[in-house]
Enzyme design. Structure first.
Site, PDB file in Angstrom:
ATOM      1  N   GLY A  86       0.771  -1.235   0.000  1.00 19.94           N
ATOM      2  CA  GLY A  86       0.000   0.000   0.000  1.00 19.94           C
ATOM      3  C   GLY A  86       0.804   1.288   0.000  1.00 19.94           C
ATOM      4  O   GLY A  86       0.228   2.361  -0.113  1.00 19.94           O
ATOM      5  N   GLU A  89      -3.011   1.643 -12.916  1.00 16.30           N
ATOM      6  CA  GLU A  89      -4.051   0.608 -13.012  1.00 16.30           C
ATOM      7  C   GLU A  89      -5.413   1.272 -12.914  1.00 16.30           C
ATOM      8  O   GLU A  89      -5.544   2.339 -12.315  1.00 16.30           O
ATOM      9  CB  GLU A  89      -3.932  -0.381 -11.834  1.00 16.30           C
ATOM     10  CG  GLU A  89      -2.914  -1.483 -12.029  1.00 16.30           C
ATOM     11  CD  GLU A  89      -2.828  -2.428 -10.833  1.00 16.30           C
ATOM     12  OE1 GLU A  89      -1.938  -3.271 -10.824  1.00 16.30           O
ATOM     13  OE2 GLU A  89      -3.667  -2.307  -9.908  1.00 16.30           O
ATOM     14  N   ARG A 141       6.665 -15.869   0.203  1.00 17.50           N
ATOM     15  CA  ARG A 141       6.999 -16.258   1.582  1.00 17.50           C
ATOM     16  C   ARG A 141       5.821 -16.995   2.192  1.00 17.50           C
ATOM     17  O   ARG A 141       4.736 -17.013   1.610  1.00 17.50           O
ATOM     18  CB  ARG A 141       7.262 -14.999   2.416  1.00 17.50           C
ATOM     19  CG  ARG A 141       6.022 -14.090   2.476  1.00 17.50           C
ATOM     20  CD  ARG A 141       6.100 -12.990   3.515  1.00 17.50           C
ATOM     21  NE  ARG A 141       4.810 -12.324   3.645  1.00 17.50           N
ATOM     22  CZ  ARG A 141       4.406 -11.290   2.918  1.00 17.50           C
ATOM     23  NH1 ARG A 141       5.202 -10.787   1.986  1.00 17.50           N
ATOM     24  NH2 ARG A 141       3.211 -10.752   3.113  1.00 17.50           N
TER      25      ARG A 141
END
Ligand code: MV4
Length: 451
Positions: A165, A200, A291
């Site tokens: 973010g 986007e 991960r």
């Protein structure tokens, strides 16, 4: 198989890895900062090595100290957990140079997914649906205006080096694009030292749904269903669940199949999570995490698969033992992140845990490194415990969650437990009717009620 795993982490995830290693008969090495001398992961490991002073950059991020700890103890593998060095490709490379296994993906895939523009390009090439956007980095304002006109407003400007973010700006119209672009670049430059940005289409009210995958690095990959992580505040997830209340089995099989085929083709190795925004029945790729994630137990409860055990076996070179048809999704699971924070202001509340009584019983799991008398240091994240509940269906899981939350006592520090007690009783949450903005709006409503 490995003889000895060094766990380059702390807290509940260090314990989680330690438990998986012990079950495999592998010796464990804990590392700790001077602030973590009394931490549970140090007490439970076979050996432990102090790697530096409290600040993470001097201890849990201290590569030379970690390498020395491997050398001293003779560890032949390192599990990075999440955070710290988990997505540091250089760490993976350096371990390889020292003939120590990194229990994680190939360095090339950590690098690929760390660059959000390259990640998007790779996803599109592999047949994963993406948000409509610019084909690569936007060169200047003129190029941004051209791309935005094609995409249609509102658009979001994102940092290539971003994620989580940071460095994101929304432009509702052409008039707002210039300042969104400038601000995003400025923020990206100062946060990441790289001002590359891309565009986007901005989705107004999506859910955040992510797909768990396992790959063997040799062209086999399976998906283990989804987690709905929409209930978050300031990009900190608070509540995660599987299955998503918004999906049915056919939708899961479809997006899961797309992701598993993409990861097989990529030659992805180990555990990974492909993140999507989900709106009006469609999935849009945003990022991939290379991960194990905080919320992995939700998937473990629904599938019965020990993800850390699988990570270790894959890193040791075993082929995948799970076929897609063996991945069964049983019932529903919810995880609440119990943080040492004020339940409304979210101010960190480090200090001594005067009383600790975790809940138990059927379908209740608590992943925690806390204990009565433990002093939560102020240097790291504020996670005290993850409460995970499982039920044969969502209703049963929520019934157990309500009961478990009422049983859970943590005295001496503020925790987010009271917030979860309110959430589990909220009708929107009970009905699964929430998007990524719901929690922040709920908190705002509560604030005005108090005033
Ligand atoms: C978005 C979006 C809306 N439209 N992309 C935030 C974190 C980063 N991983 C991606 N994020 C978003 N990307 C488009 N095209 C809204 C967010 C977003 C968000 C995403 C997931 C979970 C919580 C979020 C909270 C605010 C914004």
């Amino acid at each position: 198989m490995f003889d000895k795993i060094l766990i380059a982490n702390r807290g509940e995830i260090a314990l989680r890895v330690l438990r998986a290693a012990k079950e495999l008969g592998i010796a464990t090495v804990a590392v700790y900062s001077t602030a973590d001398k009394e931490a549970m992961h140090v007490k439970l490991a076979d050996e432990s090595v102090c790697i530096g002073p409290p600040p993470a950059r001097d201890s849990y991020l201290n590569l030379p100290a970690l390498l020395a700890a491997c050398e001293i103890t003779g560890a032949d593998a390192v599990h990075p957990g999440y955070g710290f060095l988990a997505e540091n490709a250089r760490f993976a490379d350096i371990l390889a140079e020292h003939h120590i296994a990194f229990i994680g993906p190939k360095a090339e895939h950590i690098r690929l997914m760390g660059d959000k523009i390259e990640a998007r390009r790779a996803a599109a090439r592999l047949g994963v649906p993406c948000v409509p956007g610019s084909p690569g980095a936007v060169a200047d304002e003129a190029a941004a205006l051209r791309h935005a006109a094609e995409i249609g407003y509102p658009v979001i400007v994102k940092a290539a080096a971003g994620g989580g973010g940071r460095g994101m700006k929304v432009a509702k119209s052409a008039g707002e694009l210039r300042s969104a672009l400038d601000n995003a670049k400025l923020e990206a430059k100062s946060a990441f030292g790289d001002d590359a940005v891309y565009l986007e289409k901005y989705l107004a009210g999506p859910r955040h749904i992510e797909i768990q995958v396992l790959g063997d690095g040799q062209g086999r990959a399976v998906h283990l269903g989804e987690r709905d992580c929409s209930l978050q505040r300031r990009h900190q997830k608070l509540w995660e669940e599987s299955p998503s209340p918004a999906l049915n089995a056919e939708q899961r099989d479809e997006i899961g199949g797309v992701v598993a085929r993409a990861m097989a083709e990529l030659g992805y190795l180990g555990a990974g999570t492909v993140e999507f925004l989900y709106e009006d029945g469609a999935f849009y790729f945003i990022e991939m995490n290379t991960r194990i994630q905080v919320e992995h137990p939700v998937t473990e409860m629904v599938t019965g698969i020990d993800l850390i055990n699988e990570q270790i076996k894959i890193a040791a070179g075993s082929p995948l033992t799970i076929a897609q048809k063996d991945a069964r999704f049983n019932g529903a699971a919810v995880e609440c992140r119990v943080n040492a924070e004020h339940p409304r202001s979210f101010a960190p509340s480090p200090g001594r845990i005067a009383y600790f009584h975790p809940p138990g019983g059927l379908g209740v799991r608590v992943d925690s490194a806390a204990y009565q008398g433990y002093v939560i240091p102020p240097y790291y994240d504020s996670l005290v415990a993850k409460l995970i509940v499982h039920g044969r269906n969502r209703t049963e899981a929520l019934m157990r969650l309500r009961r478990a939350l009422d049983e859970f006592i943590v005295d001496g520090v503020d925790t987010t437990l009271p917030l979860f007690r309110a959430l589990v009783r909220n009708s929107d949450v009970q009905n699964g009717q929430y998007d990524i903005h719901w929690l922040e709006e709920f908190l705002k409503r509560e604030e005005t009620l108090e005033a």
